[in-house]
Design a protein around this motif. Structure first.
Motif, mmCIF file in Angstrom:
data_model
loop_
_atom_site.group_PDB
_atom_site.id
_atom_site.type_symbol
_atom_site.label_atom_id
_atom_site.label_comp_id
_atom_site.label_asym_id
_atom_site.label_seq_id
_atom_site.Cartn_x
_atom_site.Cartn_y
_atom_site.Cartn_z
ATOM 1 N N SER A 193 -2.435 -1.921 2.944
ATOM 2 C CA SER A 193 -2.452 -0.687 3.638
ATOM 3 C C SER A 193 -2.673 0.400 3.030
ATOM 4 C CB SER A 193 -1.239 -0.723 4.436
ATOM 5 O OG SER A 193 -0.941 0.471 5.172
ATOM 6 N N GLU A 194 -2.284 0.551 1.659
ATOM 7 C CA GLU A 194 -2.405 1.594 0.731
ATOM 8 C C GLU A 194 -4.011 1.598 0.682
ATOM 9 O OE1 GLU A 194 -1.135 2.828 -3.626
ATOM 10 O OE2 GLU A 194 -0.146 1.500 -2.625
ATOM 11 N N VAL A 195 -4.440 0.584 0.016
ATOM 12 C CA VAL A 195 -5.864 0.763 -0.552
ATOM 13 C C VAL A 195 -6.898 0.815 0.574
ATOM 14 C CG1 VAL A 195 -5.332 -0.692 -2.584
ATOM 15 C CG2 VAL A 195 -6.154 -1.865 -0.455
ATOM 16 N N SER A 196 -6.590 0.239 1.930
ATOM 17 C CA SER A 196 -7.637 0.249 2.994
ATOM 18 C C SER A 196 -7.640 1.513 3.610
ATOM 19 C CB SER A 196 -7.457 -0.797 3.786
ATOM 20 O OG SER A 196 -5.998 -0.518 4.357
ATOM 21 N N GLY A 197 -6.417 2.148 3.486
ATOM 22 C CA GLY A 197 -6.023 3.478 4.308
ATOM 23 C C GLY A 197 -5.848 3.246 5.609
ATOM 24 N N VAL A 198 -5.217 1.966 6.179
ATOM 25 C CA VAL A 198 -5.033 1.724 7.445
ATOM 26 C C VAL A 198 -3.485 1.332 7.509
ATOM 27 C CG1 VAL A 198 -5.356 -0.160 9.240
ATOM 28 C CG2 VAL A 198 -7.476 0.317 7.862
ATOM 29 N N SER A 199 -2.940 2.112 8.447
ATOM 30 C CA SER A 199 -1.345 2.006 8.598
ATOM 31 C C SER A 199 -1.387 0.465 9.514
ATOM 32 C CB SER A 199 -0.808 3.091 9.492
ATOM 33 O OG SER A 199 0.383 2.990 9.684
ATOM 34 N N ILE A 200 -0.464 -0.067 8.779
ATOM 35 C CA ILE A 200 0.014 -1.435 9.333
ATOM 36 C C ILE A 200 1.027 -1.840 9.882
ATOM 37 C CG2 ILE A 200 -0.287 -4.039 8.888
ATOM 38 C CD1 ILE A 200 -2.105 -3.304 6.847
ATOM 39 N N SER A 201 1.192 -1.960 11.284
ATOM 40 C CA SER A 201 2.436 -2.466 11.928
ATOM 41 C C SER A 201 2.340 -3.514 12.709
ATOM 42 C CB SER A 201 3.112 -0.878 12.735
ATOM 43 O OG SER A 201 1.908 -0.879 13.657
ATOM 44 N N LYS A 202 1.297 -4.091 12.910
ATOM 45 C CA LYS A 202 0.924 -5.363 13.806
ATOM 46 C C LYS A 202 -0.173 -6.076 13.215
ATOM 47 C CE LYS A 202 -1.838 -2.510 17.082
ATOM 48 N NZ LYS A 202 -1.671 -1.301 16.489
ATOM 49 N N SER A 207 -3.063 -6.879 14.437
ATOM 50 C CA SER A 207 -4.500 -6.432 14.637
ATOM 51 C C SER A 207 -4.603 -5.207 13.474
ATOM 52 C CB SER A 207 -4.562 -5.838 15.853
ATOM 53 O OG SER A 207 -3.868 -4.721 16.109
ATOM 54 N N ASP A 208 -3.800 -4.723 13.068
ATOM 55 C CA ASP A 208 -3.696 -3.764 11.865
ATOM 56 C C ASP A 208 -4.307 -4.366 10.437
ATOM 57 O OD1 ASP A 208 -3.042 -1.731 13.593
ATOM 58 O OD2 ASP A 208 -1.151 -1.680 13.018
ATOM 59 N N VAL A 209 -3.549 -5.525 10.429
ATOM 60 C CA VAL A 209 -3.974 -6.225 9.200
ATOM 61 C C VAL A 209 -5.454 -6.758 9.335
ATOM 62 C CG1 VAL A 209 -3.504 -8.458 7.962
ATOM 63 C CG2 VAL A 209 -1.661 -7.209 9.151
ATOM 64 N N ILE A 210 -5.877 -7.093 10.316
ATOM 65 C CA ILE A 210 -7.422 -7.559 10.327
ATOM 66 C C ILE A 210 -8.443 -6.402 10.239
ATOM 67 C CG2 ILE A 210 -9.203 -8.587 11.930
ATOM 68 C CD1 ILE A 210 -6.743 -10.525 10.804
ATOM 69 N N ASP A 211 -7.770 -5.205 10.709
ATOM 70 C CA ASP A 211 -8.710 -3.974 10.573
ATOM 71 C C ASP A 211 -8.507 -3.689 9.125
ATOM 72 O OD1 ASP A 211 -8.968 -3.816 13.421
ATOM 73 O OD2 ASP A 211 -7.511 -2.247 13.692
ATOM 74 N N ALA A 212 -7.613 -3.664 8.595
ATOM 75 C CA ALA A 212 -7.476 -3.233 6.870
ATOM 76 C C ALA A 212 -8.216 -4.533 6.295
ATOM 77 C CB ALA A 212 -6.264 -3.548 6.522
ATOM 78 N N LEU A 213 -8.269 -5.486 6.498
ATOM 79 C CA LEU A 213 -9.054 -6.755 5.805
ATOM 80 C C LEU A 213 -10.609 -6.475 5.929
ATOM 81 C CD1 LEU A 213 -6.997 -9.810 6.418
ATOM 82 C CD2 LEU A 213 -7.449 -8.397 4.186
ATOM 83 N N ARG A 214 -10.914 -5.857 7.375
ATOM 84 C CA ARG A 214 -12.371 -5.692 7.571
ATOM 85 C C ARG A 214 -12.757 -4.541 6.738
ATOM 86 N NH1 ARG A 214 -15.480 -8.058 11.238
ATOM 87 N NH2 ARG A 214 -15.049 -9.541 12.374
ATOM 88 N N LYS A 215 -12.265 -3.616 6.417
ATOM 89 C CA LYS A 215 -12.412 -2.311 5.588
ATOM 90 C C LYS A 215 -12.744 -3.090 4.259
ATOM 91 C CE LYS A 215 -11.334 1.882 6.050
ATOM 92 N NZ LYS A 215 -10.740 3.027 6.202
ATOM 93 N N ARG A 216 -11.890 -3.811 3.667
ATOM 94 C CA ARG A 216 -12.076 -4.056 2.525
ATOM 95 C C ARG A 216 -12.982 -5.134 2.206
ATOM 96 N NH1 ARG A 216 -10.670 -0.810 -0.874
ATOM 97 N NH2 ARG A 216 -10.263 -2.506 -2.615
ATOM 98 N N HIS A 217 -13.415 -6.112 3.209
ATOM 99 C CA HIS A 217 -14.520 -6.853 3.381
ATOM 100 C C HIS A 217 -15.920 -5.987 3.249
ATOM 101 C CE1 HIS A 217 -16.875 -10.296 4.836
ATOM 102 N NE2 HIS A 217 -16.052 -10.909 4.167
ATOM 103 N N ASP A 218 -15.863 -5.091 3.959
ATOM 104 C CA ASP A 218 -16.886 -4.015 4.101
ATOM 105 C C ASP A 218 -17.126 -3.534 2.723
ATOM 106 O OD1 ASP A 218 -17.541 -4.582 6.742
ATOM 107 O OD2 ASP A 218 -16.641 -2.670 7.428
ATOM 108 N N PHE A 219 -16.375 -3.169 2.071
ATOM 109 C CA PHE A 219 -16.296 -2.554 0.565
ATOM 110 C C PHE A 219 -16.776 -3.561 -0.419
ATOM 111 C CE2 PHE A 219 -13.794 -2.016 -3.386
ATOM 112 C CZ PHE A 219 -14.436 -0.952 -3.813
#
Length: 468
Positions: free
Chosen positions: A205-214, A216-228
């Motif tokens: 959550s910290e490195v992706s900048g995505v607040s994770i509580s569920k 789908s948030d995990v997948i959003d965060a991983l996608r951002k890192r995947h893009d990076f």
């Protein structure tokens, strides 16, 4: 009697020698899976001595030394000098005859340092001093060794939360060897210990900048890192798994499972399998969308010795071959992706030699004509990364698939002296083909095509497959 490790080492006939010397030997190295520390490359690490570069982090050697009765302080000890450790390794080497370590050791001495002597106790000090003196010159730094071995590209192994700062620095600097990251998201689905999983997700959550509580948030965060990772040049993912996960699940189930484990509660075995199955699909879809290659290293039982794992941690030499039943789950996983046109280029590495023919027939099920050798049987890995293991892997691929489309060898190593493993592989490959020609199983009239085939397996296939 043939001389040990001369120019025709492992090349048993004229055809094999011709294929190696005129074709394989000249090809650059693409090391598309390794565990090199990118910081060492970015900072062009200099090594103090031969003991340091050879024994630091090398659990292959530690395992052999322990078997030879060497005390642990000479393997992983913090208060033992590099020379003392090297001395114990030199005492162990004669006892490694017929183990690949014996060949690797002397191939590294010969190709890296020009040392033809056999390593044994009475030669240890001389070899240590000669090699150490060379290691203290600029051309024997981390980068120097990569250039010495004609390395064109390496792919390191990196976690989604890694900064990739050293890859970026190398890219910006324009270092002539491509040093690319590989996406290794194993920890993102390691839900066996809830507290460790939550700690990891909080870092994500910290490195992706995505607040994770569920979930789908995990997948959003991983996608951002995947893009990076893609922006930095990543073209491959890698997954170290015991077995393939292909349980049926619903999205509602996965949401509940995530909430449970993120809340600190232990999951049932069935819930763990469902969660890993869902994550494997998510990772595979991301890779397919970007045209990456996904790699699966499966079949190891890790950290078998709980006492020493507690004292020394992972990757210290206490893993072994597992006996998992994988055919149905592997097929189901690949078929699930293929059905939805989401099956990326894939490399499957098995660790149990009994599975060689299983893998080779499995990859044939999912070739679709879009890419030559789209689904690959990876080279002999870990305990199979030796002459017999590599021959068996290539024989299976030859008779049940297309050896000519094989993407070839990799080091899977943490050492800058491991590049001769590519030479070792190439010599074994050329000897395999050469023996068939000499016994009339392949036509001598097609030696020109076979030379190209050797060049392709050594280098061209990987370069084209990974689009380097």
């Amino acid at each position: 009697m043939k001389k040990f490790m001369d120019e025709n080492f492992l090349l048993e006939n004229e055809t094999a020698q011709k294929l190696y010397h005129e074709h394989a030997a000249k090809m650059p190295i693409i090391d598309y899976h390794c565990h090199l520390n990118p910081e060492f490359i970015a900072k062009d690490r200099k090594f103090d001595n031969l003991g340091q570069i050879w024994l630091e982090g090398d659990h292959y050697k530690w395992r052999a030394m322990r078997t030879n009765g060497v005390d642990e302080r000479f393997c992983t000890g913090k208060d033992t000098s590099d020379w003392e450790k090297f001395e114990k390794w030199a005492e162990t080497v004669p006892y490694t005859m017929r183990n690949p370590l014996y060949h690797w050791t002397h191939l590294e001495l010969k190709t890296g340092f020009g040392v033809d002597k056999i390593l044994k106790p009475e030669a240890a000090k001389e070899i240590f001093d000669v090699c150490t003196a060379k290691l203290r010159t600029p051309e024997y730094s981390a980068r120097g060794l990569m250039k010495h071995y004609n390395v064109e590209a390496v792919c390191t192994t990196d976690d989604p939360i890694d900064s990739l700062e050293y890859h970026i620095a190398l890219k910006n600097e324009g270092f002539e060897v491509k040093v690319l990251p590989t996406w290794r998201p194993d920890k993102a689905m390691a839900v066996e210990v809830p507290a460790e999983f939550r700690a990891y997700i909080e870092k994500l959550s910290e490195v992706s900048g995505v607040s994770i509580s569920k979930y789908s948030d995990v997948i959003d965060a991983l996608r951002k890192r995947h893009d990076f990772f893609a922006e930095v040049g990543c073209k491959l993912s890698d997954h170290g798994i015991e077995e393939f996960y292909a349980e049926d699940y619903t999205q509602a189930e996965i949401d509940v499972i995530f909430n449970k484990v993120y809340g600190g509660k232990e999951l049932t075995h069935e819930e763990i399998l469902k969660f890993k199955s869902a994550m494997m699909v998510e990772f595979a879809v991301m890779d397919c969308e970007k045209g990456w290659t996904q790699q699966f290293h499966y079949g190891a039982i890790r950290n078998n010795n709980s006492r020493l794992f507690k004292n020394l941690g992972p990757d210290t030499g206490f893993d072994s071959i597992g006996d998992f039943t994988v055919a149905k789950s592997m097929s189901k996983f690949l078929n699930r992706l293929d059905t939805n046109n989401q099956l990326a280029k894939t490399i499957l590495y098995n660790l149990n030699p009994r599975d060689n023919d299983l893998i080779t027939t499995m990859i044939g099920n999912f070739q679709d004509g879009s890419v030559a050798g789209k689904i690959q049987f990876g080279s002999g890995w870990w305990f199979l990364d030796q002459e017999v293991g590599m021959i068996n892997q290539m024989n299976s691929l030859s008779v049940l698939g297309l050896l000519s489309r094989f993407v070839g060898m990799l080091t899977d190593s943490r050492s800058f002296l491991s590049y001769p493993r590519h030479e070792y592989f190439r010599r074994i490959l050329c000897n395999l083909i050469g023996k068939d020609v000499e016994r009339g199983a392949l036509p001598a009239s097609e030696i020109e095509f076979m030379g190209k085939m050797v060049e392709d397996i050594s280098y061209n296939n990987a370069k084209n497959f990974f689009q380097f």
